[in-house]
Design a protein around this motif. Structure first.
Motif, short mmCIF file in Angstrom:
data_model
loop_
_atom_site.label_atom_id
_atom_site.label_comp_id
_atom_site.label_asym_id
_atom_site.label_seq_id
_atom_site.Cartn_x
_atom_site.Cartn_y
_atom_site.Cartn_z
N PRO A 38 4.54 -11.12 7.83
CA PRO A 38 4.10 -9.86 8.45
C PRO A 38 4.92 -9.61 9.71
O PRO A 38 5.35 -10.55 10.37
N ASP A 39 5.17 -8.35 10.03
CA ASP A 39 5.93 -8.03 11.24
C ASP A 39 5.15 -8.49 12.47
O ASP A 39 3.93 -8.35 12.54
N GLN A 40 5.86 -9.03 13.43
CA GLN A 40 5.23 -9.50 14.66
C GLN A 40 4.64 -8.32 15.44
O GLN A 40 5.35 -7.38 15.78
N GLY A 41 3.34 -8.37 15.66
CA GLY A 41 2.68 -7.37 16.48
C GLY A 41 2.44 -6.04 15.81
O GLY A 41 1.85 -5.15 16.41
N ALA A 42 2.89 -5.86 14.58
CA ALA A 42 2.69 -4.58 13.89
C ALA A 42 2.11 -4.85 12.51
O ALA A 42 2.55 -5.76 11.81
N PRO A 43 1.12 -4.07 12.10
CA PRO A 43 0.58 -4.26 10.77
C PRO A 43 1.61 -3.90 9.70
O PRO A 43 2.49 -3.07 9.94
N LEU A 44 1.51 -4.54 8.55
CA LEU A 44 2.42 -4.29 7.44
C LEU A 44 1.63 -3.60 6.34
O LEU A 44 0.61 -4.11 5.89
N SER A 45 2.07 -2.43 5.93
CA SER A 45 1.39 -1.73 4.85
C SER A 45 2.04 -2.08 3.52
O SER A 45 3.15 -2.62 3.48
N VAL A 46 1.36 -1.74 2.44
CA VAL A 46 1.93 -1.98 1.12
C VAL A 46 3.25 -1.21 0.97
O VAL A 46 4.19 -1.70 0.33
N ALA A 90 -0.36 11.72 -4.30
CA ALA A 90 -1.59 10.92 -4.28
C ALA A 90 -2.56 11.44 -3.24
O ALA A 90 -2.15 12.01 -2.23
N LYS A 91 -3.86 11.22 -3.50
CA LYS A 91 -4.88 11.59 -2.51
C LYS A 91 -4.78 10.69 -1.29
O LYS A 91 -4.99 11.13 -0.18
N GLN A 92 -4.46 9.43 -1.51
CA GLN A 92 -4.32 8.47 -0.41
C GLN A 92 -3.03 8.78 0.35
O GLN A 92 -2.02 9.13 -0.25
N LYS A 93 -3.07 8.63 1.64
CA LYS A 93 -1.90 8.91 2.49
C LYS A 93 -1.30 7.62 3.01
O LYS A 93 -1.95 6.59 3.08
N ALA A 94 -0.06 7.69 3.43
CA ALA A 94 0.68 6.51 3.88
C ALA A 94 0.02 5.82 5.06
O ALA A 94 0.17 4.61 5.23
N ASP A 95 -0.73 6.55 5.89
CA ASP A 95 -1.35 5.94 7.08
C ASP A 95 -2.78 5.45 6.82
O ASP A 95 -3.49 5.08 7.75
N ASP A 96 -3.20 5.41 5.57
CA ASP A 96 -4.54 4.94 5.21
C ASP A 96 -4.69 3.47 5.60
O ASP A 96 -3.89 2.63 5.19
N PRO A 97 -5.71 3.12 6.39
CA PRO A 97 -5.88 1.72 6.81
C PRO A 97 -6.11 0.75 5.65
O PRO A 97 -5.86 -0.43 5.76
N LEU A 98 -6.56 1.26 4.51
CA LEU A 98 -6.76 0.40 3.34
C LEU A 98 -5.45 -0.12 2.77
O LEU A 98 -5.44 -1.06 1.98
N LEU A 99 -4.33 0.47 3.17
CA LEU A 99 -3.02 0.04 2.69
C LEU A 99 -2.45 -1.11 3.52
O LEU A 99 -1.42 -1.67 3.16
N LEU A 100 -3.12 -1.45 4.64
CA LEU A 100 -2.62 -2.52 5.50
C LEU A 100 -2.85 -3.87 4.85
O LEU A 100 -3.91 -4.14 4.29
N LEU A 101 -1.83 -4.71 4.91
CA LEU A 101 -1.87 -6.03 4.30
C LEU A 101 -2.10 -7.10 5.37
O LEU A 101 -1.80 -6.89 6.54
#
Length: 114
Positions: A38-46, A90-101
């Motif tokens: 995972p990136d240091q200090g930043a969340p990683l999305s799918v 898609a209905k889901q957007k790139a900034d959706d928190p559910l996409l965070l890994l």
């Protein structure tokens, strides 16, 4: 950018037991399958992970990408339309928190069905 060598990962999504739980693993129809930090200090999305892994392979079914959460595998697999998010359908957007890994998550990109 240089991509780390991919460990032996099966196209069915199975991963060796020795893979580090501190990393996020992507397998299947992806250009550079493997485990990524995972990136240091930043969340990683799918979406970030797919980009780090070189993008979807030509045979990928990007509309049905599965995420298995390490913290709660009892929830089953979360399916994400990565291709739809990337092309805006898609209905889901790139900034959706559910996409965070999170560390230990497994992302599987299936192949298109014939």
């Amino acid at each position: 950018t240089d991509v780390p060598p991919a460990p032996a990962v099966a196209r069915d999504g199975s991963v060796p037991a020795e893979m580090s739980m501190s990393k996020i693993t992507v397998t299947g129809a992806i250009k550079h399958p493997g485990s990524y930090d995972p990136d240091q200090g930043a969340p990683l999305s799918v979406l970030d992970l797919v980009a780090k892994a070189g993008g979807l392979a030509p045979e990928a079914d990007g509309s049905n990408v599965g995420i298995t959460r390490a913290g709660d595998p009892t929830k089953g697999i979360q399916h994400v339309d990565v291709a739809g998010i990337l092309n805006g359908t898609a209905k889901q957007k790139a900034d959706d928190p559910l996409l965070l890994l999170h560390s230990g998550d497994l992302v599987f990109v299936p192949e298109k069905k014939p």
